[in-house]
Design a protein around this motif. Sequence first.
Motif, mmCIF file in Angstrom:
data_model
loop_
_atom_site.group_PDB
_atom_site.id
_atom_site.type_symbol
_atom_site.label_atom_id
_atom_site.label_comp_id
_atom_site.label_asym_id
_atom_site.label_seq_id
_atom_site.Cartn_x
_atom_site.Cartn_y
_atom_site.Cartn_z
ATOM 1 N N ALA A 192 1.032 -1.096 -0.069
ATOM 2 C CA ALA A 192 0.335 0.199 0.223
ATOM 3 C C ALA A 192 0.336 0.724 0.174
ATOM 4 O O ALA A 192 0.213 2.066 -0.964
ATOM 5 C CB ALA A 192 -1.065 0.114 1.777
ATOM 6 N N ALA A 193 1.847 1.207 0.807
ATOM 7 C CA ALA A 193 2.466 2.481 0.927
ATOM 8 C C ALA A 193 3.562 2.327 -0.744
ATOM 9 O O ALA A 193 4.016 3.607 -1.424
ATOM 10 C CB ALA A 193 4.125 2.305 2.206
ATOM 11 N N ARG A 194 3.940 1.574 -1.547
ATOM 12 C CA ARG A 194 4.861 1.026 -2.975
ATOM 13 C C ARG A 194 3.833 2.453 -3.439
ATOM 14 O O ARG A 194 4.244 2.604 -4.061
ATOM 15 C CB ARG A 194 5.353 -0.194 -2.533
ATOM 16 N N THR A 199 1.687 7.023 -6.514
ATOM 17 C CA THR A 199 0.669 7.805 -7.199
ATOM 18 C C THR A 199 1.057 9.176 -7.146
ATOM 19 O O THR A 199 0.696 9.947 -7.831
ATOM 20 C CB THR A 199 -1.139 7.520 -6.454
ATOM 21 N N LEU A 200 1.830 9.670 -5.890
ATOM 22 C CA LEU A 200 2.875 10.747 -6.015
ATOM 23 C C LEU A 200 3.625 11.089 -7.010
ATOM 24 O O LEU A 200 3.569 12.434 -6.873
ATOM 25 C CB LEU A 200 2.617 11.231 -4.364
ATOM 26 N N GLU A 201 4.002 10.472 -7.049
ATOM 27 C CA GLU A 201 5.391 10.694 -8.190
ATOM 28 C C GLU A 201 4.525 11.190 -9.231
ATOM 29 O O GLU A 201 4.941 12.102 -10.294
ATOM 30 C CB GLU A 201 6.125 8.900 -8.417
ATOM 31 N N ARG A 202 3.916 10.432 -9.607
ATOM 32 C CA ARG A 202 3.219 11.125 -11.017
ATOM 33 C C ARG A 202 2.661 12.442 -11.040
ATOM 34 O O ARG A 202 2.262 12.950 -11.437
ATOM 35 C CB ARG A 202 1.748 9.611 -11.588
ATOM 36 N N ALA A 203 2.076 12.134 -9.659
ATOM 37 C CA ALA A 203 1.312 14.305 -9.169
ATOM 38 C C ALA A 203 2.524 14.292 -9.164
ATOM 39 O O ALA A 203 1.444 15.803 -9.862
ATOM 40 C CB ALA A 203 0.561 14.020 -7.986
ATOM 41 N N LEU A 235 2.900 22.273 -6.265
ATOM 42 C CA LEU A 235 3.184 21.652 -6.666
ATOM 43 C C LEU A 235 3.854 21.446 -4.941
ATOM 44 O O LEU A 235 4.704 20.177 -4.895
ATOM 45 C CB LEU A 235 4.923 22.238 -7.476
ATOM 46 N N PHE A 236 4.344 22.281 -4.902
ATOM 47 C CA PHE A 236 5.363 22.030 -3.493
ATOM 48 C C PHE A 236 4.368 21.506 -2.224
ATOM 49 O O PHE A 236 5.302 20.650 -1.627
ATOM 50 C CB PHE A 236 5.346 23.659 -2.534
ATOM 51 N N ASP A 237 2.831 21.493 -2.041
ATOM 52 C CA ASP A 237 2.039 20.313 -0.612
ATOM 53 C C ASP A 237 2.117 19.012 -1.785
ATOM 54 O O ASP A 237 2.801 18.521 -0.977
ATOM 55 C CB ASP A 237 1.593 21.274 -0.894
ATOM 56 N N VAL A 238 2.680 18.687 -3.043
ATOM 57 C CA VAL A 238 2.590 17.542 -3.327
ATOM 58 C C VAL A 238 3.769 16.479 -3.354
ATOM 59 O O VAL A 238 3.712 15.864 -2.803
ATOM 60 C CB VAL A 238 1.717 17.064 -4.309
ATOM 61 N N ARG A 239 4.806 17.710 -3.240
ATOM 62 C CA ARG A 239 6.532 16.996 -3.431
ATOM 63 C C ARG A 239 6.642 17.035 -1.833
ATOM 64 O O ARG A 239 6.844 15.654 -1.469
ATOM 65 C CB ARG A 239 7.631 18.611 -3.190
ATOM 66 N N GLN A 240 5.708 17.847 -0.769
ATOM 67 C CA GLN A 240 6.360 17.661 0.733
ATOM 68 C C GLN A 240 5.251 15.560 0.886
ATOM 69 O O GLN A 240 5.904 15.103 1.257
ATOM 70 C CB GLN A 240 5.509 18.987 1.399
#
Length: 280
Positions: A192-194, A199-203, A235-240
């Motif tokens: 699940a973590a992976r 998903t966030l890498e794509r975001a 972008l800042f939020d999703v990278r964090q």
Amino acid sequence: ELAQRKAAKADQIARAYFRVRETQGRMAVANQSLASQQDNIKTASARFRAGLAPAYDGNFARTQSATTTAALGTAEVDLQRDLARLGELTGIETQALRESFGTHLPVQAMPPLPPQDQGGVLALRRADILALEQRLRARLMRDGVAQAKVDAVLAGQARTEASETAGAVQEYANALGAAQADVAVALETVQAARKRVQTLERAVESARIALGDTRMAYDSGLDRFVSVYVAESALFDVRQALVAAQRAEADAFAVYFTALGGGWQIDPAAAAEVRAHRHE
């Protein structure tokens, strides 16, 4: 018990290490965002001087930069705390740790999962289960169970005649079943973590493209600065969020390997293949 204590200590050290890396990741995100936001200030100021944008565009950009600077300051304080904690666990001075970590943040990729046997079963190497198995194996042999039959009894494929020994065998089976359940839950958490990291890498990539397009539109006078502000913040939020998710993935792996009992040797070639596959 000594082996279990060592395993617990190793788990604590691993988690402390992952926390330091997470904090470094937050700092890297803040620094990169600051560089981008400084460019926004220059652009907004230049457009204002040319009469192409209102003054509050520059104020927006400066406010955002100040907010990110504050986040960077918080992360720097957290890094000092995290290094101190890691120093307590390892006995290494905080300054020496800071120098060894440096400012470069390596690309983190979790190792491949341990190999399974032909039946899809993972071998447990937990000290408590191994010790219980050794004691039971010795007891079975003292009670006259043939060596050839001992493995079958421990695997649940044969029974022992003595009621006392049968009780000990059942106790071992219960402990083994509980350990295997721990591994199964830990594996689900890793998966699940992976998935969340992927998903966030794509975001992050989508947010980066959106920011570039929005900034281009603003530079061309086709959009307002508030759109750049929103895209920059997104972008800042999703990278964090990605940094936090990577830390959660690392923690999940630590729990999983601890549940298995540790001792796995990671093949560098296999790990490189996993990294390449994840970034295709």
